[in-house]
Design a protein around this motif. Sequence first.
Motif, short mmCIF file in Angstrom:
data_model
loop_
_atom_site.label_atom_id
_atom_site.label_comp_id
_atom_site.label_asym_id
_atom_site.label_seq_id
_atom_site.Cartn_x
_atom_site.Cartn_y
_atom_site.Cartn_z
N ALA A 22 34.29 40.40 40.93
CA ALA A 22 33.33 41.11 41.77
C ALA A 22 33.90 42.47 42.11
CB ALA A 22 33.03 40.31 43.04
N CYS B 170 23.95 38.10 34.10
CA CYS B 170 23.64 39.22 34.97
C CYS B 170 22.41 39.92 34.42
CB CYS B 170 24.81 40.19 35.10
SG CYS B 170 25.27 41.02 33.55
N LYS C 135 26.35 33.60 44.11
CA LYS C 135 25.86 34.97 44.22
C LYS C 135 25.20 35.13 45.58
CE LYS C 135 26.82 36.85 40.17
NZ LYS C 135 27.64 35.72 39.68
N VAL D 255 30.05 40.86 35.77
CA VAL D 255 29.43 41.69 36.79
C VAL D 255 29.07 43.02 36.15
CG1 VAL D 255 31.63 42.60 37.66
CG2 VAL D 255 29.62 42.59 39.14
N THR E 65 31.68 36.10 44.99
CA THR E 65 30.70 37.16 45.18
C THR E 65 31.10 37.92 46.43
OG1 THR E 65 28.31 37.61 45.32
CG2 THR E 65 29.11 35.72 46.55
N SER F 150 36.12 34.57 37.31
CA SER F 150 35.01 35.29 37.92
C SER F 150 35.53 36.59 38.49
CB SER F 150 34.37 34.44 39.02
OG SER F 150 33.29 35.10 39.64
#
Length: 277
Positions: free
Chosen positions: A245, A154, A58, A199, A16, A243
């Motif tokens: 961001a 999300c 997060k 995201v 994050t 993941s």
Amino acid sequence: MTTIALPDGFRPESMTIGPGPFAYFGSLADGSIYRADLITGEGKVIHPGPGTASAGVKIDRRGRLFIAGGFAGDAHVIHAASGATLASYPLAGLVNDFALTPTAAWATDSVIPVLWKLPLGGNGELPEPEQVERVELSGDIEYLEEGFNANGICRTPDGTALLVNQSNTGGLFHVDTATGRATSVDLGGEDLMDCDGMVLDGDLLYVAMGVRNEVVLVRLNHEGTVGKVLRRVSDPRFDIPSSLALHDDLLYVINGRFTTEATPETSYTSVAIPRPR
């Protein structure tokens, strides 16, 4: 920096970004949290971890990191600046990833068909452990015995519901937070098999696609009930993206390297590509 080196043996799963040019990474190896400066690439461990995994992480506007505990079946909240533990929550199952709304923190569970809801007070106060709610998932989502079920999570573009993906079926679901009812998002016949973290930016949803070594870009309608796959983006530096961001005009991706033997000497990175549009 477009390549962030993480500690050898770290085994990152989620990341994050913010506030400021700082990224935070959770370790599957021991649950530690690593903070990296996106400008210089330098970083350090700010939280030593509980000895069990840190999966999804997060950060909220108050500088608190919400950490999913994976197979430990728990969750933690720490102060992003100091690394101090603010709260711990015993849950169950495989707590995989977090999404934050103004009134709650929501976590997926990959083995139990529930969402874990941590209700936040009017001023963002963290709940006591006994206040955590178990919201049963129903409707179109069906959990399988093999593989990871609900994974990435999300908010919808309009902020009224949640989006949850399912790794072992490739499904994307619109989830009513009041009832837990999940409705399949119409992707026009496309699937998100092997999906992981997600995201959202406006109506654009970015999905990490694991062993496919790509990121999928989906344009959603305002309610998050219909989506169109716009692009599937890859990069030679991708190694099992788990993941992602966003920061400025860059999309940062973690290389989970789940098909590489994890040893104390195994190297790990997060790499950035120009933000797909």
